[in-house]
Scaffold this active site. Structure first.
Site, mmCIF file in Angstrom:
data_model
loop_
_atom_site.group_PDB
_atom_site.id
_atom_site.type_symbol
_atom_site.label_atom_id
_atom_site.label_comp_id
_atom_site.label_asym_id
_atom_site.label_seq_id
_atom_site.Cartn_x
_atom_site.Cartn_y
_atom_site.Cartn_z
ATOM 1 N N SER A 187 0.807 -1.225 0.000
ATOM 2 C CA SER A 187 0.000 0.000 0.000
ATOM 3 C C SER A 187 0.839 1.273 0.000
ATOM 4 O O SER A 187 0.395 2.319 0.470
ATOM 5 C CB SER A 187 -0.965 0.022 1.196
ATOM 6 N N ASN A 309 1.325 -8.556 -5.975
ATOM 7 C CA ASN A 309 0.406 -8.449 -4.846
ATOM 8 C C ASN A 309 -0.414 -9.723 -4.776
ATOM 9 O O ASN A 309 -1.255 -9.979 -5.637
ATOM 10 C CB ASN A 309 -0.524 -7.248 -5.040
#
Length: 346
Positions: A187, A309
């Protein structure tokens, strides 16, 4: 099915995870499943209640503007650095499937996956080995590089050596401009863009707030893209265009801060190349089920893979749901598909 959605955890990304988890739980309840949510760290539900299975969708959680204060959370709860609340294993033993909606820390580095494997509990996403390889940016970049998947030149440093030796190493081996990031955060937590020596020390200090091991990467200028994979299918690419600055924590999760274009306006040749690289990276990193890969497309048309991810965000502004929607898969169906894959592959 009885589905346990695990979210939260002792991670800088816990608010993102709680938001993802609340929306996933709502989607699965709308599909007719009995759903229980639990914060991996506190053992409470996403909204602080006692965890219980229900077929009623829960209200959404909202990501705050700032990274959560984990020290304050530990002080408030008195739970210290314990990663799994004592009541959570009993909850996962009752479930048919665990939906891992966690981001970062043990939810994404393979440790939780290993614990579930030891109890033969089906769960969504990648197994423990692939989770570890993808979460450690140094390890993943080594594997990508050896597989001839372009990734920006980098150096990994231990800040415990002292700031001055680290700065000298970065200047010698990478130079400016560069990107400084913690080795195992997501993030964009702790990430800084650095253009000169004056800003390097501050960037290292920002990264050190999350991890001693940092990665300095040569900055590649170009278009920011992301490519998702779902059950062996490459989804349409997304172009990410922040309105100010770069795609940091604030721009990722606050509405109106970033423009996302899907499908991205790319040539057929470029899309084909991105798809090939994503599928190859998925295999090299031993991923499973679904994942998302971030790229910079430079002026020469070379796509540089930044990272993988394994547990992409599932918030209203997240990119995997956006690309799935462009492929004809709505949010509720996407969540249920992830669960069905977990059951099939268990």
């Amino acid at each position: 099915m009885k589905i346990l959605v695990l979210a939260g955890g002792l991670s800088p990304e816990r608010d993102v995870s709680l938001t993802s988890g609340s929306l996933i739980a709502g989607a699965l309840a709308r599909k007719g499943h009995a759903v229980c949510t639990a914060d991996l760290y506190t053992g409470r539900s996403i909204h602080g209640d006692i965890p219980a299975y229900s077929e009623t969708p829960i209200p959404p959680y909202t990501v705050g503007k700032q990274v959560p204060d984990l020290a304050a959370l530990m002080a408030e709860t008195g739970y210290g650095y314990r990663r799994i609340a004592p009541n959570v294993p009993a909850l996962w033993r009752e479930a048919d499937v665990v939906f891992i909606a966690l981001h970062g820390d043990v939810g994404e580095n393979g440790q939780l996956q290993a614990a579930l494997d030891m109890e033969c509990i089906p769960y969504t996403g990648t197994g423990y080995a692939g989770s570890l390889l993808a979460m450690d940016k140094d390890l993943s970049k080594q594997l990508l590089s050896r597989a001839d998947i372009p990734t920006p030149p980098w150096v990994t440093c231990k800040l415990s050596r002292g700031i001055d030796p680290v700065m000298e190493q970065i200047e010698t081996e990478i130079g400016y401009p560069c990107v400084i990031k913690p080795c195992s955060c997501g993030s964009s937590v702790g990430v800084s863009l650095v253009s000169d020596r004056a800003s390097l020390a501050g960037a290292l200090e920002a990264a050190a707030a999350y991890e001693d091991t940092i990665l300095a990467e040569r900055m590649i200028k170009g278009r920011e893209l992301t490519v998702g994979i779902l059950d062996g299918r490459v989804l349409p690419p997304v172009e990410i265009i922040p309105k100010t600055g770069f795609y940091d924590y604030h721009n990722k999760y606050q509405a109106g801060c970033t423009e996302e274009v899907c499908p991205a306006a790319l040539s057929e040749e470029t899309v084909c190349r991105l798809n090939q690289l994503a599928l190859r990276a998925f295999e090299v990193l031993r991923l499973g089920g679904y994942a998302r890969f971030d790229y910079i497309l430079d002026a020469d048309g070379t796509p540089w893979c930044l990272e993988a991810n394994t547990l992409p965000g599932m918030t209203p502004l997240s990119l995997l749901p956006l690309s799935a929607k462009a492929a004809g898969v709505d949010y509720d169906t996407l969540c249920e598909t992830m669960v069905l894959m977990a059951r099939r592959d268990a």
